[in-house]
Scaffold this motif. Sequence first.
Motif, PDB file in Angstrom:
ATOM      1  N   TRP A  39     -20.184  15.692 -10.005  1.00  0.00           N
ATOM      2  CA  TRP A  39     -20.757  15.168  -8.758  1.00  0.00           C
ATOM      3  C   TRP A  39     -19.620  14.497  -8.023  1.00  0.00           C
ATOM      4  CZ3 TRP A  39     -26.087  12.270  -8.747  1.00  0.00           C
ATOM      5  CH2 TRP A  39     -26.568  12.172  -7.438  1.00  0.00           C
ATOM      6  N   GLU A  40     -18.953  15.270  -7.183  1.00  0.00           N
ATOM      7  CA  GLU A  40     -17.705  14.828  -6.593  1.00  0.00           C
ATOM      8  C   GLU A  40     -17.812  14.773  -5.083  1.00  0.00           C
ATOM      9  OE1 GLU A  40     -14.342  16.634  -9.173  1.00  0.00           O
ATOM     10  OE2 GLU A  40     -16.133  17.829  -9.614  1.00  0.00           O
ATOM     11  N   ARG A  41     -16.875  14.054  -4.472  1.00  0.00           N
ATOM     12  CA  ARG A  41     -16.896  13.857  -3.026  1.00  0.00           C
ATOM     13  C   ARG A  41     -16.816  15.189  -2.291  1.00  0.00           C
ATOM     14  NH1 ARG A  41     -18.262   8.509  -1.829  1.00  0.00           N
ATOM     15  NH2 ARG A  41     -17.117   7.081  -3.192  1.00  0.00           N
ATOM     16  N   LEU A  42     -17.295  15.195  -1.044  1.00  0.00           N
ATOM     17  CA  LEU A  42     -17.297  16.425  -0.257  1.00  0.00           C
ATOM     18  C   LEU A  42     -15.890  16.936   0.002  1.00  0.00           C
ATOM     19  CD1 LEU A  42     -20.107  15.595   2.338  1.00  0.00           C
ATOM     20  CD2 LEU A  42     -20.256  17.141   0.375  1.00  0.00           C
ATOM     21  N   VAL A  43     -14.890  16.053  -0.041  1.00  0.00           N
ATOM     22  CA  VAL A  43     -13.519  16.504   0.132  1.00  0.00           C
ATOM     23  C   VAL A  43     -13.101  17.414  -1.021  1.00  0.00           C
ATOM     24  CG1 VAL A  43     -12.466  14.522  -1.052  1.00  0.00           C
ATOM     25  CG2 VAL A  43     -11.182  15.734   0.725  1.00  0.00           C
ATOM     26  N   VAL A  44     -13.751  17.256  -2.186  1.00  0.00           N
ATOM     27  CA  VAL A  44     -13.486  18.097  -3.357  1.00  0.00           C
ATOM     28  C   VAL A  44     -14.497  19.226  -3.445  1.00  0.00           C
ATOM     29  CG1 VAL A  44     -13.460  18.142  -5.881  1.00  0.00           C
ATOM     30  CG2 VAL A  44     -12.390  16.234  -4.659  1.00  0.00           C
ATOM     31  N   ASP A  45     -15.770  18.870  -3.329  1.00  0.00           N
ATOM     32  CA  ASP A  45     -16.866  19.828  -3.465  1.00  0.00           C
ATOM     33  C   ASP A  45     -17.677  19.827  -2.170  1.00  0.00           C
ATOM     34  OD1 ASP A  45     -18.984  21.418  -4.140  1.00  0.00           O
ATOM     35  OD2 ASP A  45     -19.709  20.180  -5.794  1.00  0.00           O
ATOM     36  N   PRO A  46     -17.564  20.848  -1.347  1.00  0.00           N
ATOM     37  CA  PRO A  46     -18.260  20.853  -0.061  1.00  0.00           C
ATOM     38  C   PRO A  46     -19.763  21.055  -0.165  1.00  0.00           C
ATOM     39  CG  PRO A  46     -17.160  22.956  -0.407  1.00  0.00           C
ATOM     40  CD  PRO A  46     -16.733  22.062  -1.539  1.00  0.00           C
ATOM     41  N   VAL A  47     -20.251  21.333  -1.377  1.00  0.00           N
ATOM     42  CA  VAL A  47     -21.686  21.533  -1.568  1.00  0.00           C
ATOM     43  C   VAL A  47     -22.310  20.192  -1.955  1.00  0.00           C
ATOM     44  CG1 VAL A  47     -23.461  22.792  -2.827  1.00  0.00           C
ATOM     45  CG2 VAL A  47     -21.280  23.890  -2.323  1.00  0.00           C
ATOM     46  N   PRO A  48     -23.296  19.691  -1.206  1.00  0.00           N
ATOM     47  CA  PRO A  48     -23.877  18.385  -1.506  1.00  0.00           C
ATOM     48  C   PRO A  48     -24.550  18.338  -2.882  1.00  0.00           C
ATOM     49  CG  PRO A  48     -24.506  19.129   0.694  1.00  0.00           C
ATOM     50  CD  PRO A  48     -23.873  20.290   0.006  1.00  0.00           C
ATOM     51  N   GLY A  49     -24.571  17.141  -3.460  1.00  0.00           N
ATOM     52  CA  GLY A  49     -25.273  16.928  -4.719  1.00  0.00           C
ATOM     53  C   GLY A  49     -24.444  17.320  -5.927  1.00  0.00           C
ATOM     54  N   PRO A  50     -24.996  17.091  -7.130  1.00  0.00           N
ATOM     55  CA  PRO A  50     -24.275  17.430  -8.363  1.00  0.00           C
ATOM     56  C   PRO A  50     -24.343  18.914  -8.666  1.00  0.00           C
ATOM     57  CG  PRO A  50     -26.416  16.496  -8.874  1.00  0.00           C
ATOM     58  CD  PRO A  50     -26.283  16.425  -7.380  1.00  0.00           C
ATOM     59  N   ARG A  51     -23.399  19.374  -9.470  1.00  0.00           N
ATOM     60  CA  ARG A  51     -23.372  20.769  -9.890  1.00  0.00           C
ATOM     61  C   ARG A  51     -24.135  20.936 -11.209  1.00  0.00           C
ATOM     62  NH1 ARG A  51     -22.262  20.469  -5.817  1.00  0.00           N
ATOM     63  NH2 ARG A  51     -24.300  21.446  -5.850  1.00  0.00           N
ATOM     64  N   ARG A  52     -24.702  22.113 -11.381  1.00  0.00           N
ATOM     65  CA  ARG A  52     -25.418  22.461 -12.598  1.00  0.00           C
ATOM     66  C   ARG A  52     -24.476  23.176 -13.567  1.00  0.00           C
ATOM     67  NH1 ARG A  52     -31.545  23.732 -10.897  1.00  0.00           N
ATOM     68  NH2 ARG A  52     -31.715  23.168 -13.074  1.00  0.00           N
ATOM     69  N   ARG A  53     -24.957  23.376 -14.782  1.00  0.00           N
ATOM     70  CA  ARG A  53     -24.169  24.136 -15.764  1.00  0.00           C
ATOM     71  C   ARG A  53     -23.910  25.551 -15.262  1.00  0.00           C
ATOM     72  NH1 ARG A  53     -27.912  21.277 -19.028  1.00  0.00           N
ATOM     73  NH2 ARG A  53     -29.349  23.053 -19.074  1.00  0.00           N
ATOM     74  N   THR A  54     -24.891  26.110 -14.551  1.00  0.00           N
ATOM     75  CA  THR A  54     -24.757  27.480 -14.061  1.00  0.00           C
ATOM     76  C   THR A  54     -23.827  27.591 -12.858  1.00  0.00           C
ATOM     77  OG1 THR A  54     -26.787  27.121 -12.776  1.00  0.00           O
ATOM     78  CG2 THR A  54     -27.012  28.221 -14.916  1.00  0.00           C
ATOM     79  N   ASP A  55     -23.292  26.471 -12.365  1.00  0.00           N
ATOM     80  CA  ASP A  55     -22.347  26.490 -11.253  1.00  0.00           C
ATOM     81  C   ASP A  55     -20.905  26.669 -11.720  1.00  0.00           C
ATOM     82  OD1 ASP A  55     -24.251  26.127  -9.222  1.00  0.00           O
ATOM     83  OD2 ASP A  55     -24.267  23.958  -9.518  1.00  0.00           O
TER      84      ASP A  55
END
Length: 378
Positions: A39-55
């Motif tokens: 669950w990283e900042r938008l500067v790192v991960d442009p997709v909002p919210g936390p990531r799942r295992r399937t991500d």
Amino acid sequence: MTAKLLIAAGGGGDAITTAMVHAALHGDDAPALILTYAWERLVVDPVPGPRRRTDFTGTERVGDQVHLITPGSAPIPPAGSLLPRLAADLRPALGLIDPYEGTVGLALQIAQAAEYCGADRVEIVDVGGDVAADGSEPTLRSPLGDALVVAACLRTGIPAAVHIAGPGLDSEVPEAVLLPRLGLPEFTLTAAHTNCVGNVFDWHPSEASALLVAAARGIRGVCGTRDAPDPVVLSPASAHVYRLPLARVLEINRLAQALDGTADLAEAEEASRSVCGFSEVARERERARQRCAARGSTRREGGAPDAASPYQRFVEWEQRTAATGIQYVTTRRFAEELGLSQGALTALRNQLKNTAPARSAPPLWQLHSDGQLTREKS
């Protein structure tokens, strides 16, 4: 296997602090598994919210609920994550926790991780202290991840304690508000405890963990971070780690109380709206929309690039910033405020180290001003 089980209660940067706390509690060489959100900042991960295992691709599955992030793991675009690179730099193994099934699902993941490690207790680690927020603090911004971990650990029935490092360093709950809730410190981090994170801050943007490392190395003074209403003051308490029983944290954290028994992230968001008045996931969705709109506007408007060199721009920015009383800053702050590309940032950092070594206070940068930053011995 036999290993210590720790949980980094906040976002991806909390795993760095957790590695330091583990080194202080058990030693660098003690085997450990750190469970962490992607669950990283938008500067790192442009997709909002936390990531799942399937991500992710390339995770190591050690149970139906537990997936390890390895240096060979990768987020599936458009998602982004620094966890695979962090897995290469940190000695403890990193396991991904997925909050999309609420505290019910998280409890199953934690219980299976404890079984995998052969651990009879869980150490929860939070940098900054928002895990000890009651939900009413006006500066609170990201309480959900921490509260989910606390509620899930209670549900497992496994003995657990919460370690709060660097009260106030995440600019969410001020140090003065937190300290009366925390009691006496458990221990103080020293420069030796930062060795295990090595050169992580040469590339990782975590500001709260960077401030904690600076405090452990004896730096005291006023520090400017990005996107915070007030600068952070590194005080003697900034290097302290406090230990609270899980039950005590639950007494304080009203959101954790409300999250018990939640079965999906949407339900957890509703609990956050009820207790805190907002959903940080919804805020991320709005910020992502604004970033997308801003990028589109920039492409349409074009415009000439700034002719000044990054170093010239930094010096001008430094003079303006130092005039406000700020003594040193995180890399992330000046990189984002100057709009530097990764290549320009790397070149500027090298130039500063070579031509102006007095500015370097790793992992922070000292600003030239009348008041000089004070370095205390750890």
